[in-house]
Design a protein around this motif. Structure first.
Motif, PDB file in Angstrom:
ATOM      1  N   HIS A  75     -10.430   0.922  -7.031  1.00 39.66           N
ATOM      2  CA  HIS A  75      -9.073   1.178  -7.510  1.00 39.66           C
ATOM      3  C   HIS A  75      -8.422  -0.161  -7.865  1.00 39.66           C
ATOM      4  O   HIS A  75      -8.513  -1.119  -7.103  1.00 39.66           O
ATOM      5  CB  HIS A  75      -8.265   1.893  -6.429  1.00 39.66           C
ATOM      6  CG  HIS A  75      -7.003   2.500  -6.929  1.00 39.66           C
ATOM      7  ND1 HIS A  75      -5.909   1.755  -7.316  1.00 39.66           N
ATOM      8  CD2 HIS A  75      -6.649   3.808  -7.120  1.00 39.66           C
ATOM      9  CE1 HIS A  75      -4.943   2.555  -7.714  1.00 39.66           C
ATOM     10  NE2 HIS A  75      -5.358   3.805  -7.608  1.00 39.66           N
ATOM     11  N   ASP A  78      -6.567  -2.088  -5.207  1.00 38.22           N
ATOM     12  CA  ASP A  78      -7.315  -2.588  -4.051  1.00 38.22           C
ATOM     13  C   ASP A  78      -8.246  -3.748  -4.413  1.00 38.22           C
ATOM     14  O   ASP A  78      -8.818  -4.381  -3.523  1.00 38.22           O
ATOM     15  CB  ASP A  78      -8.163  -1.461  -3.434  1.00 38.22           C
ATOM     16  CG  ASP A  78      -7.331  -0.239  -3.077  1.00 38.22           C
ATOM     17  OD1 ASP A  78      -6.146  -0.419  -2.767  1.00 38.22           O
ATOM     18  OD2 ASP A  78      -7.868   0.886  -3.123  1.00 38.22           O
ATOM     19  N   ARG A 101     -10.384   2.102  -2.202  1.00 42.50           N
ATOM     20  CA  ARG A 101     -10.637   3.392  -2.853  1.00 42.50           C
ATOM     21  C   ARG A 101     -11.697   3.223  -3.929  1.00 42.50           C
ATOM     22  O   ARG A 101     -11.639   2.278  -4.722  1.00 42.50           O
ATOM     23  CB  ARG A 101      -9.342   3.935  -3.461  1.00 42.50           C
ATOM     24  CG  ARG A 101      -8.348   4.454  -2.450  1.00 42.50           C
ATOM     25  CD  ARG A 101      -6.949   4.585  -3.027  1.00 42.50           C
ATOM     26  NE  ARG A 101      -6.325   3.266  -3.202  1.00 42.50           N
ATOM     27  CZ  ARG A 101      -5.076   3.081  -3.639  1.00 42.50           C
ATOM     28  NH1 ARG A 101      -4.338   4.126  -3.967  1.00 42.50           N
ATOM     29  NH2 ARG A 101      -4.584   1.871  -3.756  1.00 42.50           N
ATOM     30  N   ARG A 103     -13.883   5.130  -7.132  1.00 41.08           N
ATOM     31  CA  ARG A 103     -13.839   6.236  -8.094  1.00 41.08           C
ATOM     32  C   ARG A 103     -15.195   6.936  -8.148  1.00 41.08           C
ATOM     33  O   ARG A 103     -16.227   6.324  -8.404  1.00 41.08           O
ATOM     34  CB  ARG A 103     -13.473   5.722  -9.488  1.00 41.08           C
ATOM     35  CG  ARG A 103     -13.181   6.858 -10.489  1.00 41.08           C
ATOM     36  CD  ARG A 103     -12.895   6.339 -11.887  1.00 41.08           C
ATOM     37  NE  ARG A 103     -14.110   5.856 -12.534  1.00 41.08           N
ATOM     38  CZ  ARG A 103     -14.338   4.581 -12.793  1.00 41.08           C
ATOM     39  NH1 ARG A 103     -13.443   3.651 -12.457  1.00 41.08           N
ATOM     40  NH2 ARG A 103     -15.465   4.195 -13.388  1.00 41.08           N
ATOM     41  N   TYR A 109     -10.378   9.112  -6.812  1.00 41.41           N
ATOM     42  CA  TYR A 109     -10.612   7.977  -5.920  1.00 41.41           C
ATOM     43  C   TYR A 109     -10.632   8.461  -4.471  1.00 41.41           C
ATOM     44  O   TYR A 109      -9.809   9.308  -4.093  1.00 41.41           O
ATOM     45  CB  TYR A 109      -9.513   6.923  -6.081  1.00 41.41           C
ATOM     46  CG  TYR A 109      -9.634   6.101  -7.343  1.00 41.41           C
ATOM     47  CD1 TYR A 109     -10.425   4.952  -7.378  1.00 41.41           C
ATOM     48  CD2 TYR A 109      -8.955   6.467  -8.506  1.00 41.41           C
ATOM     49  CE1 TYR A 109     -10.538   4.191  -8.537  1.00 41.41           C
ATOM     50  CE2 TYR A 109      -9.055   5.713  -9.661  1.00 41.41           C
ATOM     51  CZ  TYR A 109      -9.845   4.573  -9.671  1.00 41.41           C
ATOM     52  OH  TYR A 109      -9.952   3.835 -10.812  1.00 41.41           O
ATOM     53  N   TYR A 110     -11.549   7.912  -3.672  1.00 39.77           N
ATOM     54  CA  TYR A 110     -11.676   8.282  -2.267  1.00 39.77           C
ATOM     55  C   TYR A 110     -11.685   7.016  -1.403  1.00 39.77           C
ATOM     56  O   TYR A 110     -12.377   6.041  -1.720  1.00 39.77           O
ATOM     57  CB  TYR A 110     -12.963   9.080  -2.023  1.00 39.77           C
ATOM     58  CG  TYR A 110     -13.001  10.387  -2.775  1.00 39.77           C
ATOM     59  CD1 TYR A 110     -12.463  11.552  -2.229  1.00 39.77           C
ATOM     60  CD2 TYR A 110     -13.548  10.460  -4.053  1.00 39.77           C
ATOM     61  CE1 TYR A 110     -12.485  12.753  -2.934  1.00 39.77           C
ATOM     62  CE2 TYR A 110     -13.574  11.652  -4.761  1.00 39.77           C
ATOM     63  CZ  TYR A 110     -13.041  12.798  -4.196  1.00 39.77           C
ATOM     64  OH  TYR A 110     -13.062  13.979  -4.893  1.00 39.77           O
ATOM     65  N   TRP A 111     -10.929   7.061  -0.310  1.00 40.98           N
ATOM     66  CA  TRP A 111     -10.843   5.925   0.593  1.00 40.98           C
ATOM     67  C   TRP A 111     -12.159   5.713   1.333  1.00 40.98           C
ATOM     68  O   TRP A 111     -12.776   6.673   1.793  1.00 40.98           O
ATOM     69  CB  TRP A 111      -9.728   6.120   1.607  1.00 40.98           C
ATOM     70  CG  TRP A 111      -8.367   5.769   1.097  1.00 40.98           C
ATOM     71  CD1 TRP A 111      -7.387   6.634   0.680  1.00 40.98           C
ATOM     72  CD2 TRP A 111      -7.826   4.450   0.943  1.00 40.98           C
ATOM     73  NE1 TRP A 111      -6.277   5.945   0.273  1.00 40.98           N
ATOM     74  CE2 TRP A 111      -6.510   4.598   0.431  1.00 40.98           C
ATOM     75  CE3 TRP A 111      -8.315   3.164   1.190  1.00 40.98           C
ATOM     76  CZ2 TRP A 111      -5.697   3.513   0.164  1.00 40.98           C
ATOM     77  CZ3 TRP A 111      -7.494   2.075   0.917  1.00 40.98           C
ATOM     78  CH2 TRP A 111      -6.195   2.253   0.417  1.00 40.98           C
ATOM     79  N   ASN A 134     -16.971   6.992   3.968  1.00 41.69           N
ATOM     80  CA  ASN A 134     -15.869   7.784   3.427  1.00 41.69           C
ATOM     81  C   ASN A 134     -14.878   8.141   4.538  1.00 41.69           C
ATOM     82  O   ASN A 134     -15.237   8.811   5.512  1.00 41.69           O
ATOM     83  CB  ASN A 134     -16.419   9.061   2.776  1.00 41.69           C
ATOM     84  CG  ASN A 134     -15.370   9.761   1.932  1.00 41.69           C
ATOM     85  OD1 ASN A 134     -14.229   9.920   2.328  1.00 41.69           O
ATOM     86  ND2 ASN A 134     -15.778  10.214   0.751  1.00 41.69           N
ATOM     87  N   GLN A 136     -11.741   9.423   3.700  1.00 45.57           N
ATOM     88  CA  GLN A 136     -10.677  10.138   3.010  1.00 45.57           C
ATOM     89  C   GLN A 136     -10.031  11.197   3.901  1.00 45.57           C
ATOM     90  O   GLN A 136      -8.812  11.381   3.875  1.00 45.57           O
ATOM     91  CB  GLN A 136     -11.224  10.792   1.737  1.00 45.57           C
ATOM     92  CG  GLN A 136     -10.150  11.427   0.867  1.00 45.57           C
ATOM     93  CD  GLN A 136      -9.135  10.416   0.355  1.00 45.57           C
ATOM     94  OE1 GLN A 136      -9.508   9.363  -0.138  1.00 45.57           O
ATOM     95  NE2 GLN A 136      -7.863  10.724   0.482  1.00 45.57           N
ATOM     96  N   LYS A 139      -7.600   9.525   6.110  1.00 47.59           N
ATOM     97  CA  LYS A 139      -6.415   9.140   5.340  1.00 47.59           C
ATOM     98  C   LYS A 139      -5.538  10.349   5.036  1.00 47.59           C
ATOM     99  O   LYS A 139      -4.306  10.261   5.050  1.00 47.59           O
ATOM    100  CB  LYS A 139      -6.845   8.458   4.043  1.00 47.59           C
ATOM    101  CG  LYS A 139      -7.426   7.057   4.227  1.00 47.59           C
ATOM    102  CD  LYS A 139      -6.360   6.068   4.648  1.00 47.59           C
ATOM    103  CE  LYS A 139      -6.911   4.654   4.703  1.00 47.59           C
ATOM    104  NZ  LYS A 139      -5.878   3.662   5.071  1.00 47.59           N
TER     105      LYS A 139
END
Length: 508
Positions: A75, A78, A101, A103, A109-111, A134, A136, A139
């Motif tokens: 991202h 970040d 994050r 893509r 986008y995933y943390w 992961n 996400q 989060k």
């Protein structure tokens, strides 16, 4: 995409120096079987392998991902921070840890939590092995919690405003003094509830990165007087004294800085129930405005000082004794940091506390050396001296330090230790005021390993008189992997005796 059991395409699946006919083949097949993202980079940080999970997540072949680099999938918000941390790890050879994050093939986008360690092999090139986990779901839970707090706080504001209005109407109309006394108590409790709701809203804004500052020029002394007047009305049992006044125009967020002062005053009043005064002092020093709030109350144990500005932390650890959620100082710390400032506490149990913060008048003011030679340096924050016929580098820190000054000074110490090879450092902090707590983690994780790579073996740290500064010092070298010997002293003479003895048996 090939299945795990298929013969791998060596040109795409294996990084350089891997032997597909040996143990490396089994290792890579296992890595491809993991549901977690796994990657490898050479000693310089160039990615040369990603496992099948990464290929599936990104929707590209391995060769495409390696050629594109992480920048294509991170991202944009970040990218800068994660690359900075990665470059620091490459320099220090310490573990790389960050969150960012990524893509995926679906465009979302995933943390992820990224970790990487340097693998050292005798007679062979070093390389980095990393994983991206992961997070996400975690989060999402945090987001929903903050969203709930935000929505609940907003919903509570409307009925609370109505209740306060009705209560004020009754106060104006009622004549019975006993009833009026109860209504005044109700008004006080409503004000406390209103503050808690505002604090919860501010925390949710901070967590969401939505606390924006409204920068404008305002009279700093007038802001202090307004905050004191407002608190004096709420706390008639304490005399709040402004010890001196500065006719100063300041560039910042008037409302947020007034909020900081009110939080400091509120804590001073709350934790000095048997005292009758609170003193506010201001000063200009080295391009900073410094505000201190002194109470004469119960004081704070040293063990609690370094944690007071954490979210939800309560020094007394007893909600029955004092009200509040422990959010005010956390919010204040964020506001001060966003103005480029810092904060600290001095306290003695049973005698009271002094809460202080400093704000730079010009955050972009450059640090200009007064003297700079190959073996000597001096600016307004520190002096470094490397005498020719000595095996010690002498460093003296002065005044109020912050993230910028500590990083600047730390980099200079590394530079001079390399240019004037020696293994001992005399680090004098006796003239340091306040703290540099916001820079402590950087010092432990980045600065100390680089000092050791530059040759540091023995480090004598002479404490400042400030307890908060002492806590920052200890945290600055809290690294389990450190190889140097580090000792703390209250006496400069004792520090010098210890340093002179260090390494003596090795030299003789």
């Amino acid at each position: 995409m090939k299945n795990i059991g298929d013969a791998p395409d060596e040109a795409q699946k294996f990084p350089e120096n891997f032997n597909p006919n040996g143990d490396d083949l089994t290792s890579l097949l296992l890595l491809n079987a993991l549901p977690q993202q796994v990657w490898k980079a050479d000693a310089e940080g160039m990615i040369d392998y990603v496992n099948d999970t990464i290929c599936r997540d990104f929707g590209h072949e391995q060769s495409t991902i390696i050629q594109s680099g992480w920048e294509s999938f991170l991202h944009p918000e970040d990218l800068s921070e994660s690359l900075h941390i990665w470059h620091e790890s490459l320099k220090t050879e310490k573990e790389y840890t960050t969150e960012f994050r990524l893509r995926f093939a679906d465009g979302h986008y995933y943390w992820h939590l990224a970790r990487a360690v340097l693998v050292k092999r005798e007679g062979k090139p070093n390389f980095w092995v990393g994983t991206n986990t992961n997070i996400q779901d975690h989060k999402n839970i945090e987001f929903r919690k903050d969203e709930f707090i935000s929505i609940a706080s907003h919903e509570l504001k409307t009925p609370l405003t109505s209740i306060k209005g009705y209560n004020q109407m009754l106060l104006r109309k009622v004549e019975d003094e006993a009833i009026k006394a109860y209504l005044l108590r109700t008004e006080g409790q409503l004000s406390r509830l209103e503050k808690l709701i505002k604090d919860l809203l501010d925390v949710s804004k901070i967590n969401a990165g939505k606390m924006l500052l409204n920068i404008e020029s305002f009279n700093f002394s007038l802001m202090l007087q307004e905050a004191i007047t407002a608190m004096q009305q709420l706390s008639p049992n304490h005399q709040i004294i402004l010890d001196n006044q500065l006719d100063l125009q300041f560039e910042g967020d008037h409302y947020r800085l007034e909020q900081v002062v009110q939080n400091f005053l509120s804590n001073a009043v709350k934790y000095s129930p048997d005292a009758d005064r609170v003193v506010v002092t201001t000063a200009l020093k080295d391009g900073n405005v410094i505000v201190s709030v002194t109470d004469f109350g119960i004081g704070i144990e040293t063990v609690h000082l370094g944690k007071l500005f954490d979210r939800y932390y309560r020094a007394d650890n007893s909600s029955a004794r004092f009200d509040g959620l422990g959010l005010g100082l956390f919010i204040s710390a964020e506001i001060i940091k966003r103005h480029g400032g810092s904060f600290w506490i001095e306290s003695e149990l049973g005698k009271g506390s002094v809460f202080s913060f400093k704000l730079p008048l010009d955050p972009s003011r450059p640090i200009v050396p007064e003297m700079r030679t190959t073996d000597h340096y001096k600016d307004r924050y520190l002096t470094i001296s490397c005498p020719e016929n000595d095996d010690i580098m002498y460093v003296e820190w002065v005044g109020h330090q912050d993230m910028r000054s500590v990083k600047h000074g730390g980099a200079l110490m590394i530079e001079y230790l390399k240019a004037n090879p020696r293994s001992k450092v005399f680090n004098d902090n006796r003239l340091v005021l306040g703290t540099w707590s916001e820079a402590s983690d950087w010092a432990a994780e980045t600065w100390l390993p680089l000092m050791e790579l530059a040759g540091l073996q023995f480090f004598a740290w002479i404490f400042s008189a400030s307890v908060f500064s002492q806590l920052s010092a200890q945290k600055s070298v809290d690294n389990e992997e450190k190889t140097s010997q580090i000792e703390f002293f209250h006496s400069a003479d004792e520090a010098m005796v210890w340093l002179r003895k260090c390494g003596y048996s090795l030299e003789h």
